[in-house]
Design a protein around this motif. Structure first.
Motif, PDB file in Angstrom:
ATOM      1  N   PHE A 100       0.848  -1.194   0.000  1.00  0.00           N
ATOM      2  CA  PHE A 100       0.000   0.000   0.000  1.00  0.00           C
ATOM      3  C   PHE A 100       0.885   1.245   0.000  1.00  0.00           C
ATOM      4  CE2 PHE A 100      -2.488  -3.317   2.143  1.00  0.00           C
ATOM      5  CZ  PHE A 100      -3.696  -3.245   1.465  1.00  0.00           C
ATOM      6  N   ILE A 101       0.637   2.155  -0.951  1.00  0.00           N
ATOM      7  CA  ILE A 101       1.376   3.415  -1.037  1.00  0.00           C
ATOM      8  C   ILE A 101       0.384   4.549  -0.787  1.00  0.00           C
ATOM      9  CG2 ILE A 101       2.857   4.868  -2.444  1.00  0.00           C
ATOM     10  CD1 ILE A 101       3.470   2.382  -4.151  1.00  0.00           C
ATOM     11  N   ALA A 102       0.671   5.391   0.204  1.00  0.00           N
ATOM     12  CA  ALA A 102      -0.261   6.443   0.606  1.00  0.00           C
ATOM     13  C   ALA A 102      -0.534   7.430  -0.531  1.00  0.00           C
ATOM     14  CB  ALA A 102       0.282   7.173   1.826  1.00  0.00           C
ATOM     15  N   LYS A 103      -1.832   7.716  -0.743  1.00  0.00           N
ATOM     16  CA  LYS A 103      -2.266   8.678  -1.752  1.00  0.00           C
ATOM     17  C   LYS A 103      -3.468   9.462  -1.207  1.00  0.00           C
ATOM     18  CE  LYS A 103       0.335   6.913  -5.203  1.00  0.00           C
ATOM     19  NZ  LYS A 103       1.348   7.659  -5.976  1.00  0.00           N
ATOM     20  N   ILE A 104      -3.677  10.658  -1.751  1.00  0.00           N
ATOM     21  CA  ILE A 104      -4.901  11.407  -1.476  1.00  0.00           C
ATOM     22  C   ILE A 104      -5.544  11.749  -2.811  1.00  0.00           C
ATOM     23  CG2 ILE A 104      -5.895  13.554  -0.581  1.00  0.00           C
ATOM     24  CD1 ILE A 104      -3.811  13.583   1.585  1.00  0.00           C
ATOM     25  N   SER A 105      -6.841  11.438  -2.944  1.00  0.00           N
ATOM     26  CA  SER A 105      -7.582  11.730  -4.169  1.00  0.00           C
ATOM     27  C   SER A 105      -8.881  12.440  -3.799  1.00  0.00           C
ATOM     28  CB  SER A 105      -7.884  10.437  -4.934  1.00  0.00           C
ATOM     29  OG  SER A 105      -8.641  10.690  -6.088  1.00  0.00           O
ATOM     30  N   GLY A 112      -6.313   7.361   0.851  1.00  0.00           N
ATOM     31  CA  GLY A 112      -6.373   6.032   0.259  1.00  0.00           C
ATOM     32  C   GLY A 112      -4.982   5.567  -0.130  1.00  0.00           C
ATOM     33  N   PHE A 113      -4.941   4.535  -0.985  1.00  0.00           N
ATOM     34  CA  PHE A 113      -3.659   3.910  -1.300  1.00  0.00           C
ATOM     35  C   PHE A 113      -3.632   3.402  -2.730  1.00  0.00           C
ATOM     36  CE2 PHE A 113      -4.357   3.517   3.211  1.00  0.00           C
ATOM     37  CZ  PHE A 113      -3.129   3.819   3.761  1.00  0.00           C
ATOM     38  N   LYS A 114      -2.458   3.502  -3.348  1.00  0.00           N
ATOM     39  CA  LYS A 114      -2.173   2.695  -4.524  1.00  0.00           C
ATOM     40  C   LYS A 114      -1.876   1.295  -4.009  1.00  0.00           C
ATOM     41  CE  LYS A 114       0.899   2.360  -8.564  1.00  0.00           C
ATOM     42  NZ  LYS A 114       2.001   3.018  -9.312  1.00  0.00           N
ATOM     43  N   VAL A 115      -2.470   0.274  -4.628  1.00  0.00           N
ATOM     44  CA  VAL A 115      -2.344  -1.089  -4.119  1.00  0.00           C
ATOM     45  C   VAL A 115      -1.599  -1.956  -5.124  1.00  0.00           C
ATOM     46  CG1 VAL A 115      -3.568  -3.092  -3.192  1.00  0.00           C
ATOM     47  CG2 VAL A 115      -4.535  -0.800  -2.889  1.00  0.00           C
ATOM     48  N   MET A 116      -0.514  -2.579  -4.645  1.00  0.00           N
ATOM     49  CA  MET A 116       0.285  -3.505  -5.438  1.00  0.00           C
ATOM     50  C   MET A 116       0.028  -4.921  -4.930  1.00  0.00           C
ATOM     51  SD  MET A 116       1.820  -1.217  -7.301  1.00  0.00           S
ATOM     52  CE  MET A 116       3.009  -2.243  -8.176  1.00  0.00           C
ATOM     53  N   ILE A 117       0.005  -5.891  -5.850  1.00  0.00           N
ATOM     54  CA  ILE A 117      -0.317  -7.259  -5.447  1.00  0.00           C
ATOM     55  C   ILE A 117       0.613  -8.276  -6.107  1.00  0.00           C
ATOM     56  CG2 ILE A 117      -2.031  -7.575  -7.305  1.00  0.00           C
ATOM     57  CD1 ILE A 117      -3.683  -9.241  -5.277  1.00  0.00           C
ATOM     58  N   ALA A 118       0.937  -9.303  -5.334  1.00  0.00           N
ATOM     59  CA  ALA A 118       1.626 -10.515  -5.812  1.00  0.00           C
ATOM     60  C   ALA A 118       3.080 -10.290  -6.202  1.00  0.00           C
ATOM     61  CB  ALA A 118       0.864 -11.174  -6.969  1.00  0.00           C
ATOM     62  N   GLY A 119       3.770  -9.428  -5.450  1.00  0.00           N
ATOM     63  CA  GLY A 119       5.208  -9.349  -5.607  1.00  0.00           C
ATOM     64  C   GLY A 119       5.889 -10.384  -4.734  1.00  0.00           C
ATOM     65  N   GLY A 120       7.173 -10.546  -4.916  1.00  0.00           N
ATOM     66  CA  GLY A 120       7.900 -11.498  -4.077  1.00  0.00           C
ATOM     67  C   GLY A 120       9.353 -11.609  -4.496  1.00  0.00           C
ATOM     68  N   VAL A 176      -0.161  -3.797 -10.379  1.00  0.00           N
ATOM     69  CA  VAL A 176      -1.018  -2.749  -9.808  1.00  0.00           C
ATOM     70  C   VAL A 176      -2.432  -3.306  -9.709  1.00  0.00           C
ATOM     71  CG1 VAL A 176      -1.961  -0.436 -10.074  1.00  0.00           C
ATOM     72  CG2 VAL A 176       0.400  -0.909 -10.763  1.00  0.00           C
ATOM     73  N   LEU A 177      -2.952  -3.405  -8.499  1.00  0.00           N
ATOM     74  CA  LEU A 177      -4.330  -3.853  -8.311  1.00  0.00           C
ATOM     75  C   LEU A 177      -5.288  -2.665  -8.406  1.00  0.00           C
ATOM     76  CD1 LEU A 177      -6.188  -6.247  -7.657  1.00  0.00           C
ATOM     77  CD2 LEU A 177      -5.850  -5.734  -5.219  1.00  0.00           C
ATOM     78  N   TYR A 178      -4.937  -1.580  -7.738  1.00  0.00           N
ATOM     79  CA  TYR A 178      -5.716  -0.336  -7.816  1.00  0.00           C
ATOM     80  C   TYR A 178      -4.742   0.842  -7.846  1.00  0.00           C
ATOM     81  CZ  TYR A 178      -9.657  -3.172  -6.137  1.00  0.00           C
ATOM     82  OH  TYR A 178     -10.616  -4.140  -5.984  1.00  0.00           O
ATOM     83  N   GLU A 179      -4.994   1.791  -8.710  1.00  0.00           N
ATOM     84  CA  GLU A 179      -4.234   3.035  -8.660  1.00  0.00           C
ATOM     85  C   GLU A 179      -4.634   3.845  -7.435  1.00  0.00           C
ATOM     86  OE1 GLU A 179      -1.742   4.194 -10.201  1.00  0.00           O
ATOM     87  OE2 GLU A 179      -1.533   2.859 -11.928  1.00  0.00           O
ATOM     88  N   PHE A 180      -5.908   3.712  -7.040  1.00  0.00           N
ATOM     89  CA  PHE A 180      -6.354   4.373  -5.813  1.00  0.00           C
ATOM     90  C   PHE A 180      -7.498   3.570  -5.202  1.00  0.00           C
ATOM     91  CE2 PHE A 180      -9.013   7.233  -3.297  1.00  0.00           C
ATOM     92  CZ  PHE A 180      -8.059   7.800  -2.467  1.00  0.00           C
TER      93      PHE A 180
END
Length: 698
Positions: free
Chosen positions: A190-195, A200-208, A218-222
């Motif tokens: 989760f990367i902090a964002k304001i819209s 809210g957050f930019k959401v990244m998924i399935a890294g490793g 990128v799951l959600y930009e916001f």
């Protein structure tokens, strides 16, 4: 174990600790299978180490935050139950080593007196929630992510649907687009964002990381902050059901999404929404317990005896803070190791002169926030007296390394020994690099990447190498070109050469010499990309030659004896339990837990316990027929194929229809009661079938 009942106020925690004590007693009396016991203790932070008969204890510290009371408690526990030493991990935990298994319940009980837990620090669970150590003070952050990381930690701790997954699950929060939480290498980042004024957050998924690193999607930009917990719950439910359970090496979320694709994964998450009780979860950031600096009426006198050393330290270890008049002080902790004596003095120092708080970082260091600018000379002297005023916080000289062969079962070569040597090389031969933060060096003792070597600019991975005479020597895989680019973007390093470990310093010298002479001011990641892998391979290639090794090459860093490759069984992933009767007994236990949760009106937990009972019972019967299983979803399908469609067992419905009711109903009291009854009915059916089969076999 009765003393736990009187000393621990939280009945849930008390029950947890008593359960661990009981299971240890059963294990010692040969009443419980070793594999089953291992799974239970791992989920309670008790991890086997390389040395036989002792345990490593991992203390879970959400987003790396610890107050003075907690740090003193951890120090006291280490003195009483361990060796008086503490180790900071790359996930902001604290580890202590050489602990007697039988004393672990007492140890846990002592920690809980100051709200410190071991629960789910290891095992197939949601691991420690990590975050930028500068959260709350970062001059570039849109808002403080601490309350959100804290809320995620508390919501998923002990949550039934993430206790026995196929593999561990790692989550991070980044305070700003600098992405110091490294979202791109996490299962969820989760990367902090304001819209439009909404947090809210930019959401990244399935890294490793590991042997097959994968950049997160990128799951959600916001995503609004009130959706992060329901979204994560849906993801965990799908991972629990569809994730691989047979092959440990393919059981992380990244492999599931590689197999089915992100679009199909999202469809499965959407299908879980009926089962999720809360569609939004508001996180009360206003009433979070934020750090507050103490009031200081008098600034202590501080005389600086070495002005040059002080100025160098200030240039590398002082972090600007968004709160006017304050700075944070970065403390470089060599290999993440420090003693309990130092811990107590640090606790006293920050309690009296800062905000009674310390943050542990992803680079195995610590950060002291809320230091008044006028106190910088005083803090320098105090830290210097503790041996904690070394310059180079988060700079090139600050090398990250996992414990490697010191204590880890999986270690192939020494990571701590070579790290110390490389730091010496930089300090003594390349002092101009001291203030360089564009060079990150990380070392892991094996391919599992606990030292995060494959996302570093310069990485080293412990390996072994064979000579033409079939002799085995410790070795290092040299990786180059990785790095964090910010805002969820990163590059994984290339494997360039494999060299005997004792040639590690020479490899580093060649890399730094070339960079110093030819980079012309550009950062290392860009320079590596411009030159390419072959360029670096060519001037490192001769170091690979294992035909001319000296006797010293067969002795690993930090050791005196000839190297012997010894790799144990790793425990980070937990275990798979294949004993049929054990699975039936577990189903019974889960049904009892479901009834208990139902009585306490915790209906989502009751329903998930019933779901787990159904899956375990079905798996038991499939294994009894020598049918291999590798995920919950496959268990459900295979049970229908083998037992229901063939009419070997009569349920008046398919097993999939029975179990997938969990997707069709909201977690109400009525459905909770019905689903538990269905699970009990199914367990009786499969137990009866098993009994009849055994009778016929006789």
């Amino acid at each position: 174990m009765r003393s736990f009942r009187t000393e621990i106020e939280n009945p849930v925690v008390e029950k947890d600790i008593i359960e661990l004590a009981d299971k240890i007693a059963q294990y010692n009396n040969l009443q419980i299978d070793e594999e089953k016991f291992r799974s239970l203790r791992l989920a309670r932070g008790v991890y086997g180490q390389r040395q036989q008969g002792v345990q490593m204890i991992r203390i879970k510290l959400p987003y790396g935050k610890v107050n003075s009371k907690q740090l003193r408690r951890i120090a006291a526990v280490s003195d009483e139950y361990s060796t008086g030493k503490l180790h900071i991990t790359t996930r902001q935990d604290i580890q202590i080593h050489y602990v007697d298994l039988n004393r672990t319940p007492e140890l846990w009980a002592e920690l809980e007196k100051d709200d410190v837990t071991l629960r789910e620090a290891c095992g197939n669970t949601v691991r420690n929630i990590t975050a930028s150590e500068t959260a709350g003070i970062d001059i570039d952050e849109p808002f403080d992510v601490s309350p959100y990381a804290d809320a995620v930690f508390r919501f998923f701790l002990r949550n039934p649907f993430c206790q026995e997954m196929g593999r561990k699950f790692k989550v991070s929060f980044s305070a700003s687009d600098a992405d110091s939480g490294l979202s791109y290498m996490h299962d969820l980042g989760f990367i902090a964002k304001i819209s439009n004024g909404i947090h809210g957050f930019k959401v990244m998924i399935a890294g490793g990381l590991g042997s097959q690193p994968r950049h997160a999607d990128v799951l959600y930009e916001f995503l609004p902050s009130n959706k992060i917990i329901p979204t994560m719950e849906g993801i965990l439910r799908v991972f629990d059901r569809y994730g691989e359970r047979k092959s440990r090496g393919k059981a992380r979320l990244k492999f599931l999404i590689n197999d089915i694709g992100l679009e199909e994964f999202i469809k499965l998450v959407d299908a879980e929404q009926n089962a999720i009780e809360f569609k939004t979860v508001e996180i009360d950031a206003e009433n979070y317990s934020y750090s507050k600096p103490v009031t200081i009426s008098t600034i202590p006198n501080a005389t600086i005896t070495d002005e040059k050393a002080f100025e160098t330290w200030k240039s590398t270890n002082i972090i600007p803070q968004k709160q006017e008049g304050f700075v944070a002080i970065g403390v470089k902790v060599l290999l993440g190791n420090f003693t309990t004596d130092v811990a107590r003095k640090l606790a006293d120092l920050v309690e009296k002169y800062a905000a009674s708080e310390i943050r542990f970082s992803l680079r195995q260091n610590l950060l002291i926030p809320f230091v008044k600018k006028d106190l910088i000379p005083f803090f320098y002297n105090e830290l210097n007296a503790l041996g904690f005023a070394e310059a180079g916080y988060n700079k090139v000289v600050d090398i990250t390394a996992c414990p490697g062969t010191d204590t880890c079962n999986l270690g192939i070569a020494s990571s701590t020994g070579i790290a110390e040597k490389l730091e010496d090389v930089i300090k003594n031969d390349y002092p101009k690099f001291l203030n360089n933060q564009d060079l990150v060096i990380k070392i892991s003792g094996c391919m599992n990447a606990c030292g995060q070597h494959n996302m570093a600019h310069i990485g080293f991975q412990g390996m072994s190498v064979r000579t033409p005479e079939k002799l085995v020597a410790p070795a290092l895989q040299v990786l180059l070109g990785g790095g964090n680019l910010g805002n969820g973007n990163g590059i994984f390093a290339d494997k360039v050469v494999k060299i005997p470990s004792k040639r590690g310093p020479e490899a580093l010298r060649r890399i730094l010499n070339d960079f110093e002479q030819n980079a012309n001011g550009i950062d290392f990641t860009t320079y590596y990309k411009e030159k390419g892998k072959k360029y670096f391979y060519d001037f490192l290639n001769d170091l690979q030659d294992a035909s001319n090794l000296s006797p010293d090459d067969f002795i690993d860093w930090g050791n005196n004896e000839t190297y012997v490759q010894e790799i144990g069984i790793g425990e980070c992933a937990g275990v798979v339990i294949d004993l049929i009767e054990t699975l039936f007994l577990e189903s019974e236990e889960k049904i009892e837990k479901a009834k208990e949760c139902h009585q306490n009106k915790i209906f989502p937990s009751a329903i998930y316990h019933s779901y787990s009972a159904l899956v375990n019972a079905a798996k038991a019967l499939l294994l009894a027929e020598d049918i291999s299983t590798n995920s919950h979803a496959s268990i459900i399908q295979q049970f229908d194929d083998y037992f229901i469609n063939s009419q070997k067992i009569e349920l008046q419905t398919s097993f999939s229809a029975l179990i997938y009711q969990i997707q069709q109903h909201e977690p109400s009291a009525e459905f909770s009661e019905k689903y538990t009854k269905d699970a009990l009915y199914f367990l009786k059916k499969v137990r009866s079938y098993r009994a009849e089969s055994l009778a016929v076999a006789k």
